[in-house]
Design an enzyme around this catalytic site. Structure first.
Site, PDB file in Angstrom:
ATOM      1  N   GLN A 126      38.469  32.966  47.974  1.00 27.80           N
ATOM      2  CA  GLN A 126      38.304  32.968  46.521  1.00 27.80           C
ATOM      3  C   GLN A 126      37.206  33.985  46.233  1.00 27.80           C
ATOM      4  OE1 GLN A 126      39.522  31.840  43.629  1.00 27.80           O
ATOM      5  NE2 GLN A 126      37.790  32.824  42.605  1.00 27.80           N
ATOM      6  N   GLN A 128      36.455  35.723  43.185  1.00 25.46           N
ATOM      7  CA  GLN A 128      35.795  35.772  41.887  1.00 25.46           C
ATOM      8  C   GLN A 128      34.654  34.761  41.838  1.00 25.46           C
ATOM      9  OE1 GLN A 128      38.139  34.676  38.431  1.00 25.46           O
ATOM     10  NE2 GLN A 128      37.348  36.388  37.277  1.00 25.46           N
ATOM     11  N   GLU A 262      44.247  34.189  39.512  1.00 26.38           N
ATOM     12  CA  GLU A 262      45.292  35.154  39.183  1.00 26.38           C
ATOM     13  C   GLU A 262      45.395  36.299  40.187  1.00 26.38           C
ATOM     14  OE1 GLU A 262      42.464  34.472  37.505  1.00 26.38           O
ATOM     15  OE2 GLU A 262      41.523  36.283  36.721  1.00 26.38           O
ATOM     16  N   HIS A 286      49.008  31.026  31.881  1.00 25.74           N
ATOM     17  CA  HIS A 286      47.673  31.628  31.851  1.00 25.74           C
ATOM     18  C   HIS A 286      47.499  32.635  33.000  1.00 25.74           C
ATOM     19  CE1 HIS A 286      43.270  31.579  31.035  1.00 25.74           C
ATOM     20  NE2 HIS A 286      43.213  31.851  32.327  1.00 25.74           N
ATOM     21  N   GLU A 287      47.818  32.193  34.220  1.00 23.72           N
ATOM     22  CA  GLU A 287      47.611  33.080  35.376  1.00 23.72           C
ATOM     23  C   GLU A 287      48.533  34.299  35.296  1.00 23.72           C
ATOM     24  OE1 GLU A 287      44.987  32.335  36.721  1.00 23.72           O
ATOM     25  OE2 GLU A 287      44.888  30.248  36.075  1.00 23.72           O
ATOM     26  N   GLU A 309      39.133  36.467  29.972  1.00 21.06           N
ATOM     27  CA  GLU A 309      39.573  35.089  29.723  1.00 21.06           C
ATOM     28  C   GLU A 309      39.974  34.822  28.275  1.00 21.06           C
ATOM     29  OE1 GLU A 309      40.511  33.339  32.004  1.00 21.06           O
ATOM     30  OE2 GLU A 309      39.484  34.223  33.721  1.00 21.06           O
ATOM     31  N   ASP A 366      28.989  33.144  37.821  1.00 25.15           N
ATOM     32  CA  ASP A 366      29.805  31.939  37.719  1.00 25.15           C
ATOM     33  C   ASP A 366      29.357  31.068  36.530  1.00 25.15           C
ATOM     34  OD1 ASP A 366      32.034  30.924  39.035  1.00 25.15           O
ATOM     35  OD2 ASP A 366      30.859  29.289  39.893  1.00 25.15           O
ATOM     36  N   LYS A 549      37.020  21.630  37.162  1.00 18.32           N
ATOM     37  CA  LYS A 549      37.192  21.248  35.757  1.00 18.32           C
ATOM     38  C   LYS A 549      37.288  19.728  35.591  1.00 18.32           C
ATOM     39  CE  LYS A 549      41.091  20.974  32.725  1.00 18.32           C
ATOM     40  NZ  LYS A 549      42.279  21.521  32.078  1.00 18.32           N
TER      41      LYS A 549
END
Ligand SMILES: [Zn+2]
Length: 593
Positions: A126, A128, A262, A286-287, A309, A366, A549
């Site tokens: 990952q 990002q 994404e 979204h992605e 975003e 982040d 989330k």
């Protein structure tokens, strides 16, 4: 535009291509091998500066194998260490032999029990926001676009998947293991270089789309994402041609900390959207939308994150409208606004964090992953659409993607484009848009459109009836969507009796819901009101998936009371080894408070 989150000095020498040759060692939990970087160096450049964090640099050589002098700078807790190398004699090629740390933040190494299948280990990356530097020494700034190739060696039964064209989809057997080769010809920001290795199967669902997942999950995943091809068609109608070839979805193991990532050509997605009824596929919309806003036109620095975003959240909603109608889109828009208002309330003492162009100097980028970038950003884009009308807005948006395809943009450059191609000297329109207020001020500007949803109005009616004493089974919930249930739960007041909660749970079986969004909304209420019968469902949810989330609000809610604190610490201790570093970085300070 300089990027405060990278040591690179791209005006002197910049990386244009990354060629990886790595072996995945699951026993030591390291990636080991070489990277060949291609550079463009200015005539007077003497050094090339790369970003690294926690990497073990073994040697640095030029194209002919001659040693190049290099030095690692002092470590910064967020940025890592600069790797400064003498510009090579041919001024274009550097080869670095290196290995990653077992603690590399970008890499999660899962033991077999942490996967859905339970038999094989799993690795995923990952990148990002600034984690690519923990597994690849390169210039890790979204403004420095790079193409890439990769040769990845994995243990024999496993498959490697990357955010690139698979040149050997089933791998090639070699003495060292199974070899997979990849190539991405389009230049991308380095945070989009992505790798997954595991017991991964594939099924095609359309002419240019398919699903990767662990074999035990593949059937459910292929069914959930049967509409992928229509989704791509709907997105193309708004954004123009899809420029990445294939669009596949890789369903990740449960610990994946995000909803989706994404990565080009292959979105990495949480299994928590496998609801069984395709009700949570807006996340895929979204992605997919990021294939335009984010991957094609990218934020130049993390301060401009809202460009990625906000546009994508807006775009996602347009795809959902096209596929499922205005009603569904309006509900999703409404939920986004509710989340935004909640976030603004929770940030009431931090006005600087409510600003779209958030100053992140000295902070971890982040910190910008909040509903501000997503929902306030989308509200801004929607406000522009409303001001000029959809037909005119759509022409501008399509042109914006074409004009800036495969480049990285700052907010100032976005504004210049908006003024040149949409506002076009119309001073009345410019004033009506309140651009500076949207981009630089906290809160929500007065011209923000308020979404309306008839379907939600009906839900509110039922909430009122329930609170007035009507029994839960008598409420009219016929054919309610997942979004309506979320709105219903979100609309319940802060005070409900244990009897009322038990009645709701008995009537609607919230604690057993297989829909992660509905279950989450319910558990939040249950924790807030200390409804102990839902505790086992809460524990199951917190220990069976690692999506930040969901985790963050639930742990925060638990930590508000002494009773909850004890539960939070107990559950967290058991669950923490399963969570990703991105999630524990957020949760450690919350749960240790
Ligand atoms: Zn996104």
């Amino acid at each position: 535009m300089s990027d405060p989150h990278s040591y690179a000095r791209p005006r002197e020498s910049r990386v244009t291509d990354v060629a990886l040759d790595l072996r995945a060692d699951f026993t030591r939990r390291v990636l080991e091998g070489r990277v060949k970087l291609t550079l463009v160096a200015a005539p007077d450049a003497r050094e090339v500066v790369l970003d690294t964090r926690g990497l073990d640099i073994v040697t640095v050589e030029d194209a002919g194998g001659g040693r190049l002098a290099f030095a690692l700078g002092p470590p910064d807790p967020v940025l890592g260490r600069a790797l400064t190398i003498a510009v090579p004699p041919d001024r274009t090629t550097i080869v670095i032999a290196y290995r990653t740390s077992p603690l590399a933040e970008a890499l999660q190494w899962l033991a077999p029990p942490q996967t859905a299948g339970g038999l094989h280990p799993y690795l995923f990356s990952q990148g990002q926001a600034i984690l690519t530097r923990t597994w690849i020494p390169t210039q890790d700034s979204p403004g420095i676009r790079q193409t890439y190739t990769a040769r990845i060696v994995v243990p024999a039964p496993l498959r490697a998947v990357m955010s690139a064209e698979a040149l050997t989809p089933d791998g090639v057997e070699a003495a060292s293991g199974r070899v997979f080769e990849f190539r991405l010809a389009e230049p991308i920001p380095p945070y989009l270089i992505a790798l997954a290795v595991g017991d991964i199967a594939f099924r095609s669902v359309g002419p240019r789309s398919g699903v990767y997942a662990e074999p035990t999950v593949l059937d459910r995943a292929a069914d959930e994402f049967a509409d992928l091809e229509q989704m791509i068609d709907a997105a193309e109608a708004l954004g123009g041609p899809y420029r990445w070839g294939r669009y596949d979805v890789l369903v990740m193991p449960p610990s994946f900390p995000f909803g989706g990532m994404e990565n080009p050509r292959v979105t990495f997605a949480t299994p928590t959207i496998l609801a069984g009824d395709r009700s949570l596929t807006s996340l895929i919309a979204h992605e997919l939308a990021h294939s335009w806003s984010g991957n094609l036109v990218t934020n130049a620095t993390w301060r401009d994150f809202w460009l990625n975003e906000g546009f994508t959240t807006y775009f996602e909603n347009r795809i959902m409208e096209q596929l499922y109608g205005r009603d569904r889109a309006a509900m999703l828009e409404h939920l986004g606004r509710t989340e935004l208002l909640e976030e603004l309330r929770s940030l009431r003492d931090k006005p600087a964090d409510q600003v779209l162009c958030m100053d992140l100097t000295g902070r971890n980028p982040d910190d910008a992953v909040t509903p501000i970038a997503y929902d306030k950003g989308a509200a801004f884009v929607r406000t522009i659409e409303a001001a000029v009308g959809r037909p005119r807005f759509d022409v501008w948006l399509r042109g914006y993607f074409d004009r800036h395809a495969f480049t990285s943009l700052t907010t100032a450059e976005f504004l210049a484009d908006l003024r040149a191609h949409l506002i076009a000297g119309d001073t009345e329109l410019e004033a009506r848009l309140q651009l500076a207020e949207w981009l630089e001020q906290p809160g929500l500007p007065s011209n923000a459109a308020v979404p309306a949803s008839d379907a939600f109005t009906r839900v509110t009616t039922e909430v009122v009836r329930f609170l007035a004493g009507h029994q839960a089974p008598s409420l009219d919930t016929t054919a309610w969507t997942s979004q309506q249930w979320q709105h219903f739960l979100g609309g319940l007041p802060g005070r409900l009796s244990a009897v009322q909660l038990a009645e709701l749970d008995a009537a609607f079986r919230f604690s057993e819901s297989g829909n992660s969004e509905v279950l989450f909304a319910w558990l939040r209420i249950a924790v807030r009101l200390r409804y102990t019968p839902a505790l086992s469902a809460l524990e199951r949810f917190l220990t069976s998936q690692g999506r930040r989330k969901f985790l963050k609000p639930l742990y925060e809610e638990l930590m508000r009371t002494e009773w909850g604190k004890a539960e939070a610490k107990r559950i967290y201790e058991a669950a923490r080894p399963m969570y990703h570093a991105v999630a524990t970085a957020t949760l450690d300070p919350i749960v240790s408070a």
